[in-house]
Scaffold this motif. Structure first.
Motif, PDB file in Angstrom:
ATOM      1  N   VAL A   4     -12.753   4.413  14.153  1.00  0.00           N
ATOM      2  CA  VAL A   4     -13.071   4.215  12.730  1.00  0.00           C
ATOM      3  C   VAL A   4     -12.209   5.122  11.862  1.00  0.00           C
ATOM      4  N   GLY A   5     -12.038   6.372  12.284  1.00  0.00           N
ATOM      5  CA  GLY A   5     -11.200   7.297  11.520  1.00  0.00           C
ATOM      6  C   GLY A   5      -9.756   6.835  11.445  1.00  0.00           C
ATOM      7  N   LEU A   6      -9.219   6.342  12.557  1.00  0.00           N
ATOM      8  CA  LEU A   6      -7.834   5.845  12.557  1.00  0.00           C
ATOM      9  C   LEU A   6      -7.691   4.626  11.649  1.00  0.00           C
ATOM     10  N   PHE A   7      -8.711   3.748  11.686  1.00  0.00           N
ATOM     11  CA  PHE A   7      -8.648   2.559  10.822  1.00  0.00           C
ATOM     12  C   PHE A   7      -8.679   2.947   9.350  1.00  0.00           C
ATOM     13  N   LEU A   8      -9.590   3.870   8.985  1.00  0.00           N
ATOM     14  CA  LEU A   8      -9.686   4.289   7.586  1.00  0.00           C
ATOM     15  C   LEU A   8      -8.412   4.996   7.137  1.00  0.00           C
ATOM     16  N   TYR A   9      -7.860   5.830   7.991  1.00  0.00           N
ATOM     17  CA  TYR A   9      -6.628   6.531   7.626  1.00  0.00           C
ATOM     18  C   TYR A   9      -5.473   5.539   7.454  1.00  0.00           C
ATOM     19  N   GLY A  10      -5.381   4.568   8.374  1.00  0.00           N
ATOM     20  CA  GLY A  10      -4.326   3.580   8.254  1.00  0.00           C
ATOM     21  C   GLY A  10      -4.472   2.727   7.010  1.00  0.00           C
ATOM     22  N   SER A  11      -5.718   2.368   6.665  1.00  0.00           N
ATOM     23  CA  SER A  11      -5.946   1.559   5.461  1.00  0.00           C
ATOM     24  C   SER A  11      -5.639   2.346   4.194  1.00  0.00           C
ATOM     25  N   ALA A  12      -6.003   3.636   4.192  1.00  0.00           N
ATOM     26  CA  ALA A  12      -5.777   4.450   2.998  1.00  0.00           C
ATOM     27  C   ALA A  12      -4.297   4.720   2.751  1.00  0.00           C
ATOM     28  N   THR A  13      -3.502   4.778   3.802  1.00  0.00           N
ATOM     29  CA  THR A  13      -2.078   5.090   3.654  1.00  0.00           C
ATOM     30  C   THR A  13      -1.196   3.850   3.625  1.00  0.00           C
ATOM     31  N   ASN A  14      -1.799   2.675   3.777  1.00  0.00           N
ATOM     32  CA  ASN A  14      -1.021   1.434   3.762  1.00  0.00           C
ATOM     33  C   ASN A  14      -0.840   0.970   2.320  1.00  0.00           C
ATOM     34  N   GLU A  15       0.397   0.923   1.872  1.00  0.00           N
ATOM     35  CA  GLU A  15       0.675   0.556   0.482  1.00  0.00           C
ATOM     36  C   GLU A  15       0.387  -0.913   0.199  1.00  0.00           C
ATOM     37  N   GLN A  16       0.326  -1.738   1.236  1.00  0.00           N
ATOM     38  CA  GLN A  16       0.104  -3.166   1.029  1.00  0.00           C
ATOM     39  C   GLN A  16      -1.296  -3.468   0.491  1.00  0.00           C
ATOM     40  N   PHE A  17      -2.230  -2.553   0.691  1.00  0.00           N
ATOM     41  CA  PHE A  17      -3.577  -2.769   0.174  1.00  0.00           C
ATOM     42  C   PHE A  17      -3.631  -2.615  -1.351  1.00  0.00           C
ATOM     43  N   GLY A  18      -2.675  -1.924  -1.932  1.00  0.00           N
ATOM     44  CA  GLY A  18      -2.631  -1.790  -3.391  1.00  0.00           C
ATOM     45  C   GLY A  18      -3.897  -1.193  -3.978  1.00  0.00           C
ATOM     46  N   TRP A  19      -4.245   0.005  -3.547  1.00  0.00           N
ATOM     47  CA  TRP A  19      -5.507   0.598  -3.984  1.00  0.00           C
ATOM     48  C   TRP A  19      -5.531   0.881  -5.482  1.00  0.00           C
ATOM     49  N   ALA A  20      -4.383   1.111  -6.078  1.00  0.00           N
ATOM     50  CA  ALA A  20      -4.359   1.308  -7.534  1.00  0.00           C
ATOM     51  C   ALA A  20      -4.767   0.022  -8.251  1.00  0.00           C
TER      52      ALA A  20
END
Length: 318
Positions: A35-51
């Motif tokens: 779960v930690g690896l998934f969350l870290y990967g999602s948070a650092t993946n620019e394709q998700f466009g969190w902004a």
């Protein structure tokens, strides 16, 4: 096996040592790492466009579309429950015509995909260009021009309700059938009418069977509203998010926005379902509540006091 005793001669309490289960701890560590690896990967993946995700999460267009989704769900579910009750009564009716008509309805609407049905309702104005209500070949009371009628929301509600009614009919029928016939016979013997028997005896017991699948169907219907783009209706949550992503060319963050709203709405429904189920499950389990246990303890305490009081010569025990 030797059993130790206390000074009063009573058996000493057993000191239970729980078994060690290292496999649980290993599994928990593995899950937490994944779960930690998934969350870290999602948070650092620019394709998700969190902004972009934060920008549109509480956008007025998105919140308004979520309200449209809620309206679609509530109106469709209410209509589906009412129609489902009618179909369930028809299925249980001894009249072969009513029973056959209900069976054909369930066969059609449960046997075809809901998306295809919604497409059909989207093409309804093209199939029936006008609808006339009145006495056939004699007098016309009302005329509807379907070509000028802009009623995508209405057709979406009709399409969802007709499909959901087929499933609600089976749920209601199963709930009524789960009540023992002796309950109905006892109510009739007490002089209750059919309506009183259903309201006071059958339905309160049938609700234990009806409520859980009905809650699941409500949650499923809320998610099915994302298919009303086939009508076409694009003012609901998924349709609005798709329109916005078509303008800014960022589909992934807008899809995450829609997912967040769906999760929030379904979570509220799940909490409501839990309390409704708990209300209608009263008396269905042998596990006593805290209040019942306290009342039982008080009653046993009074009986003990009565038994230990001495007898009064020439009188009654008090």
């Amino acid at each position: 096996m030797n059993m130790t005793t206390t000074e009063t001669g009573e058996p000493a309490p057993i000191k239970a040592i729980p078994l060690r289960r290292p496999g649980r701890w290993v599994a928990a560590v593995v899950v937490l790492v994944l779960v930690g690896l998934f969350l870290y990967g999602s948070a650092t993946n620019e394709q998700f466009g969190w902004a972009t995700y934060r920008q549109y999460l509480f956008d007025a267009r998105i919140s308004k579309a979520a309200w449209v989704t809620i309206q679609l769900t509530i109106l469709s579910m209410v209509a589906a429950i009412l129609l489902g009750i009618i179909l369930a009564v028809m299925r249980l009716s001894p009249n072969p015509v009513l029973k056959s008509a209900a069976w054909v309805y369930l066969w059609v609407f449960r046997g075809t995909p809901v998306y295809v049905q919604l497409v059909f309702w989207g093409l309804f104005p093209s199939i029936y260009k006008s609808i006339d209500l009145g006495v056939p070949f004699v007098h016309q009371f009302v005329h509807f021009d379907m070509q000028d009628l802009q009623a995508a929301f209405l057709f979406a509600v009709i399409g969802l309700a007709l499909n959901e009614a087929a499933y609600m009919a089976e749920i209601v029928r199963a709930g009524i059938a789960s009540v023992n016939e002796g309950q109905t016979e006892a109510s009739v013997a007490l002089g209750m009418t059919w309506g009183q028997t259903m309201r006071r005896t059958v339905l309160p017991q049938a609700m234990r069977v009806i409520i859980p699948p009905t809650g699941n169907e409500l949650i499923s219907l809320l998610k099915t509203t994302s298919l009303v783009t086939a009508v076409p209706l694009s003012t609901e949550l998924y349709g609005r998010a798709r329109d916005i992503s078509g303008a800014n060319f960022e589909p992934i963050p807008l899809l995450m926005v829609a997912v967040t709203w769906y999760l929030a709405m379904t979570s509220v429904l799940m909490v409501g379902q839990y309390y409704v189920e708990r209300h209608y499950s009263k008396g269905s389990t042998r596990t006593l509540t805290t209040r019942q246990l306290q009342a039982l303890a008080d009653a046993q305490g009074k009986e003990t006091v009565v038994e230990t009081l001495p007898d009064i010569p020439g009188g009654e025990r008090r």
